[in-house]
Scaffold this active site. Structure first.
Site, PDB file in Angstrom:
ATOM      1  N   TYR A 137       0.836  -1.216   0.000  1.00 50.13           N
ATOM      2  CA  TYR A 137       0.000   0.000   0.000  1.00 50.13           C
ATOM      3  C   TYR A 137       0.869   1.264   0.000  1.00 50.13           C
ATOM      4  O   TYR A 137       0.592   2.231  -0.698  1.00 50.13           O
ATOM      5  CB  TYR A 137      -0.941  -0.002   1.201  1.00 50.13           C
ATOM      6  CG  TYR A 137      -1.728   1.281   1.352  1.00 50.13           C
ATOM      7  CD1 TYR A 137      -2.652   1.670   0.380  1.00 50.13           C
ATOM      8  CD2 TYR A 137      -1.545   2.112   2.454  1.00 50.13           C
ATOM      9  CE1 TYR A 137      -3.372   2.854   0.514  1.00 50.13           C
ATOM     10  CE2 TYR A 137      -2.261   3.292   2.598  1.00 50.13           C
ATOM     11  CZ  TYR A 137      -3.177   3.664   1.626  1.00 50.13           C
ATOM     12  OH  TYR A 137      -3.879   4.834   1.757  1.00 50.13           O
ATOM     13  N   ARG A 144       1.536   7.178  -6.498  1.00 46.54           N
ATOM     14  CA  ARG A 144       0.363   8.047  -6.662  1.00 46.54           C
ATOM     15  C   ARG A 144       0.684   9.480  -6.246  1.00 46.54           C
ATOM     16  O   ARG A 144       0.330  10.432  -6.953  1.00 46.54           O
ATOM     17  CB  ARG A 144      -0.799   7.483  -5.842  1.00 46.54           C
ATOM     18  CG  ARG A 144      -2.035   8.354  -5.896  1.00 46.54           C
ATOM     19  CD  ARG A 144      -3.217   7.707  -5.189  1.00 46.54           C
ATOM     20  NE  ARG A 144      -2.991   7.412  -3.781  1.00 46.54           N
ATOM     21  CZ  ARG A 144      -3.935   7.011  -2.944  1.00 46.54           C
ATOM     22  NH1 ARG A 144      -5.183   6.837  -3.379  1.00 46.54           N
ATOM     23  NH2 ARG A 144      -3.669   6.745  -1.678  1.00 46.54           N
ATOM     24  N   TYR A 197      -0.767  12.878   6.642  1.00 42.81           N
ATOM     25  CA  TYR A 197      -0.354  11.821   7.575  1.00 42.81           C
ATOM     26  C   TYR A 197       1.160  11.902   7.773  1.00 42.81           C
ATOM     27  O   TYR A 197       1.903  12.125   6.810  1.00 42.81           O
ATOM     28  CB  TYR A 197      -0.675  10.428   6.990  1.00 42.81           C
ATOM     29  CG  TYR A 197      -2.097   9.942   7.095  1.00 42.81           C
ATOM     30  CD1 TYR A 197      -3.069  10.608   7.835  1.00 42.81           C
ATOM     31  CD2 TYR A 197      -2.457   8.765   6.439  1.00 42.81           C
ATOM     32  CE1 TYR A 197      -4.371  10.107   7.904  1.00 42.81           C
ATOM     33  CE2 TYR A 197      -3.754   8.259   6.505  1.00 42.81           C
ATOM     34  CZ  TYR A 197      -4.701   8.940   7.243  1.00 42.81           C
ATOM     35  OH  TYR A 197      -5.974   8.441   7.305  1.00 42.81           O
ATOM     36  N   ARG A 210     -11.315  13.466   2.220  1.00 42.79           N
ATOM     37  CA  ARG A 210     -12.306  12.634   2.927  1.00 42.79           C
ATOM     38  C   ARG A 210     -13.628  12.560   2.187  1.00 42.79           C
ATOM     39  O   ARG A 210     -14.391  11.594   2.367  1.00 42.79           O
ATOM     40  CB  ARG A 210     -12.534  13.176   4.338  1.00 42.79           C
ATOM     41  CG  ARG A 210     -11.303  13.163   5.201  1.00 42.79           C
ATOM     42  CD  ARG A 210     -10.817  11.755   5.476  1.00 42.79           C
ATOM     43  NE  ARG A 210      -9.524  11.770   6.174  1.00 42.79           N
ATOM     44  CZ  ARG A 210      -8.818  10.680   6.415  1.00 42.79           C
ATOM     45  NH1 ARG A 210      -9.241   9.496   6.020  1.00 42.79           N
ATOM     46  NH2 ARG A 210      -7.661  10.764   7.048  1.00 42.79           N
ATOM     47  N   GLU A 316     -14.095  -0.880   6.723  1.00 43.85           N
ATOM     48  CA  GLU A 316     -14.029   0.430   6.049  1.00 43.85           C
ATOM     49  C   GLU A 316     -15.333   0.616   5.278  1.00 43.85           C
ATOM     50  O   GLU A 316     -15.875  -0.350   4.730  1.00 43.85           O
ATOM     51  CB  GLU A 316     -12.818   0.480   5.121  1.00 43.85           C
ATOM     52  CG  GLU A 316     -12.619   1.837   4.463  1.00 43.85           C
ATOM     53  CD  GLU A 316     -11.294   1.936   3.703  1.00 43.85           C
ATOM     54  OE1 GLU A 316     -10.236   1.631   4.290  1.00 43.85           O
ATOM     55  OE2 GLU A 316     -11.331   2.306   2.529  1.00 43.85           O
TER      56      GLU A 316
HETATM   57  C1  3EB Z   1      -7.582   6.007   5.819  1.00 41.04           C
HETATM   58  O1  3EB Z   1      -8.428   6.794   6.237  1.00 41.04           O
HETATM   59  C2  3EB Z   1      -8.078   4.629   5.500  1.00 41.04           C
HETATM   60  O2  3EB Z   1      -5.404   5.376  -0.205  1.00 41.04           O
HETATM   61  O3  3EB Z   1      -7.029   6.009  -1.512  1.00 41.04           O
HETATM   62  C3  3EB Z   1      -9.321   5.325   2.839  1.00 41.04           C
HETATM   63  C4  3EB Z   1      -9.706   5.930   1.648  1.00 41.04           C
HETATM   64  C5  3EB Z   1      -8.059   4.800   2.967  1.00 41.04           C
HETATM   65  C6  3EB Z   1      -8.824   6.010   0.577  1.00 41.04           C
HETATM   66  C7  3EB Z   1      -6.597   5.633  -0.411  1.00 41.04           C
HETATM   67  C8  3EB Z   1      -7.167   4.902   1.883  1.00 41.04           C
HETATM   68  C9  3EB Z   1      -7.544   5.498   0.708  1.00 41.04           C
HETATM   69  O4  3EB Z   1      -6.384   6.296   5.717  1.00 41.04           O
HETATM   70  C10 3EB Z   1      -7.607   4.124   4.202  1.00 41.04           C
END
Ligand code: 3EB
Length: 328
Positions: A137, A144, A197, A210, A316
């Site tokens: 990932y 990306r 992050y 989000r 999720e």
């Molecule tokens: C998160 O909140 C959970 O890498 O495109 C959620 C939505 C998550 C999209 C992405 C990853 C992605 O980090 C994981």
């Protein structure tokens, strides 16, 4: 004329009428997307039993043109573009992901659909390690992120997305874009923006918002049990469910939208086209009970048993909040 865009889930292989932009088969096999009878089709291995397969149809009215560009296939009318791609399995994803996303960004510029408003990514062995010991990932996220920095920097910002596991070999991805510049990407005060992050989650942060608001629809990204940037309630699916659903409720609610200058307010009962991704087969009955309680009784919900981008996440949820049901 202003066309709407909408998705629906149908029985796998069922016929559908005109105005189809694309069909995504959530089934038992994965492969590169193809144009069949003028319609882009992407097959994703998301069910271990073919009998659980379903198709997600994206539709929008008006003459539709389809085609391909490098390894991408696409279809569009005057207002909306659908595009899908595939990255073969490999022990290193950074470069191939950067290339595939770079092609995608070139295509949206070329066809003049500059605003991407929703993306999905299905990643095999998502919690496994690549050749250099980096989680798959995180390897994907690195490619990306570089593509976004290099090839989408002037555009409207990172859209709502899902990044999730698949049983298939190879990364399948698809996205939607439009000509208008009005879509608004939304963050959630309960969660650190994913693109901020800290480094401990990987060399490059995940590139997504989000949620993204397009007209009266709010596309809700894959949402998990993360507060700030930390997973909470490791090992407890019920508590993880509550945090994930609480995150969505806050994201789509009046306070969060108003604070970001967006008009509108949604409740969980406005959510539809819901996908619930869960890690352990044994959790399905419980997760189904929780979902039936949380969402509208008529909401379309599909349950997909796959791995999730952090090894400690058990569930999720994604969906689309809209005003549709309120006028009924
Ligand atoms: C998160 O909140 C959970 O890498 O495109 C959620 C939505 C998550 C999209 C992405 C990853 C992605 O980090 C994981």
């Amino acid at each position: 004329m202003i066309a709407a865009i909408a998705s629906r889930f149908i029985r796998h292989g069922a016929a559908c009428d005109d105005d189809v932009l694309a069909r995504i088969v959530y089934g038992a096999t994965s492969g590169a997307p193809r144009i069949e009878d003028g319609v882009p089709i992407l097959r994703l291995a998301m069910c271990d039993d073919a009998r659980d397969a379903f198709d997600e149809i994206w539709a929008s009215a008006g003459p539709i043109h389809s085609g391909s560009f490098n390894d991408l296939v696409f279809a569009h009318n005057d207002e909306f573009l659908f595009c899908a791609g595939f990255i073969p399995s490999s022990d290193r994803y950074t470069e191939a992901t950067r290339k595939a996303y770079g092609d995608a960004f070139a295509l949206v510029r070329e066809l003049d659909f500059p605003t991407i408003f929703r993306m999905w990514n299905f990643i095999p062995h998502i919690n496994g390690a690549n050749q250099e010991g980096l989680e798959v990932y995180r390897d994907f996220c690195r490619g990306r992120a570089i593509a976004f920095e290099r090839d989408y920097a002037d555009a409207s910002g990172m859209p709502a997305a899902t990044g999730i596991g698949t049983w298939g070999e190879g990364v399948g991805f698809y996205f939607l874009a439009c000509r208008e510049s009005s879509p608004r990407h939304i963050e959630n005060a309960r969660q650190t923006p994913a693109y901020e992050y800290p480094q401990r989650y990987g060399p490059k942060s995940p590139s997504f918002a989000r949620g993204t608001m397009l007209r009266d629809d709010l596309y809700v990204s894959g949402t998990a049990s993360i507060l700030g940037h930390e997973t909470v309630h490791e090992g407890d699916v019920e508590k993880q469910w509550s945090v994930a659903v609480g995150n969505i409720a806050h994201l789509i609610g009046a306070d969060n939208l108003e604070a970001q200058g967006v008009r509108g307010a949604y409740a969980l009962s406005d959510l539809d086209q819901i996908k619930v991704y869960y890690r352990h087969a044994a959790d399905l009955p419980r997760v189904m009970r929780l979902a039936q309680h949380a969402f509208h009784p008529d909401a379309n919900i599909r349950y997909l048993k796959v791995d999730i981008c952090r090894a400690d996440l058990l569930v999720e949820i994604e969906g689309i909040a809209s005003l549709r049901r309120r006028s009924d």
